[in-house]
Design an enzyme around this catalytic site. Structure first.
Site, short mmCIF file in Angstrom:
data_model
loop_
_atom_site.label_atom_id
_atom_site.label_comp_id
_atom_site.label_asym_id
_atom_site.label_seq_id
_atom_site.Cartn_x
_atom_site.Cartn_y
_atom_site.Cartn_z
CG HIS A 17 12.38 -38.35 -20.15
ND1 HIS A 17 13.02 -39.26 -19.34
CD2 HIS A 17 11.81 -39.07 -21.15
CE1 HIS A 17 12.83 -40.48 -19.83
NE2 HIS A 17 12.10 -40.40 -20.93
CE LYS A 41 9.32 -52.75 -18.24
NZ LYS A 41 9.42 -52.04 -19.50
NE ARG A 90 15.09 -41.96 -27.55
CZ ARG A 90 15.08 -43.02 -26.78
NH1 ARG A 90 15.81 -43.05 -25.70
NH2 ARG A 90 14.37 -44.09 -27.11
CB SER A 128 15.04 -44.54 -18.70
OG SER A 128 14.37 -43.32 -18.80
#
Ligand code: PNS
Length: 163
Positions: A17, A41, A90, A128
């Site tokens: 990031h 969430k 990515r 993450s």
């Protein structure tokens, strides 16, 4: 003056990031990092903790502002006069999700463009969720996240294991 937003969950922010943040901050006049407040969430870190960590690791970047937002991203863009959404790609596996999101946002607000940055090769495997998983088994995450983040992840894991 072009303001861009780099939105995401950032739970937690990674070196991947940070690579996108630094590069995008070099391209746009102002870069907002938008941390999604996800009410449905429960995250590993709270929204406030995520914002504080990103603030710390981007302190030297003077044209970067870190905020949290809820609701539709394009509504936030409209309210703050943000013209560009930045996302990192990515690998091919990211592409379908990112394309769908960009096309959805374009339908919702045709004035906002999504621009993709190709993640630098050395960070292309970092996520993450893998950081959280490695740390949960006591693995070394120091190559994948800034040092401040490593400390916070390890502290949180320790508290979780104690309770
Ligand atoms: O890091 P993430 O979890 O892949 O980021 C996803 C994010 C926060 C960019 C996306 O979920 C989002 O923009 N949510 C806000 C709600 C919204 O605008 N949804 C419509 C676009 S699909």
């Amino acid at each position: 003056m072009t303001t861009a937003i780099y939105p995401g969950s950032f739970d937690p922010v990674t070196c991947g990031h940070l690579d996108i943040i630094r590069r995008a901050a070099g391209v746009f006049d102002k870069l907002i990092i938008g941390v999604l407040k996800n009410q449905s969430k429960k995250g590993f870190f709270t929204t406030e903790e995520r914002v504080a960590m990103i603030d710390e690791v981007t302190r030297e970047l003077k044209n970067v502002e870190v905020v949290s937002f809820d609701g539709l991203l394009v509504d936030y863009c409209e309210a703050k006069d943000v013209k560009v959404i930045v996302r990192g790609i990515r690998a091919v596996s990211d592409f379908e999700y990112e394309l769908t999101m960009a096309q959805t946002n374009k339908q919702l607000n045709g004035k906002v463009e999504t621009l993709f940055f190709a993640t630098s090769a050395e960070y292309s495997f970092i996520s993450s969720s893998s950081i959280r998983e490695i740390a949960s088994f006591g693995g070394d995450i120091s190559r994948f996240v800034p040092d401040i983040v490593r400390c916070r992840v390890e502290e949180k894991m320790k508290h979780r294991n104690e309770s």
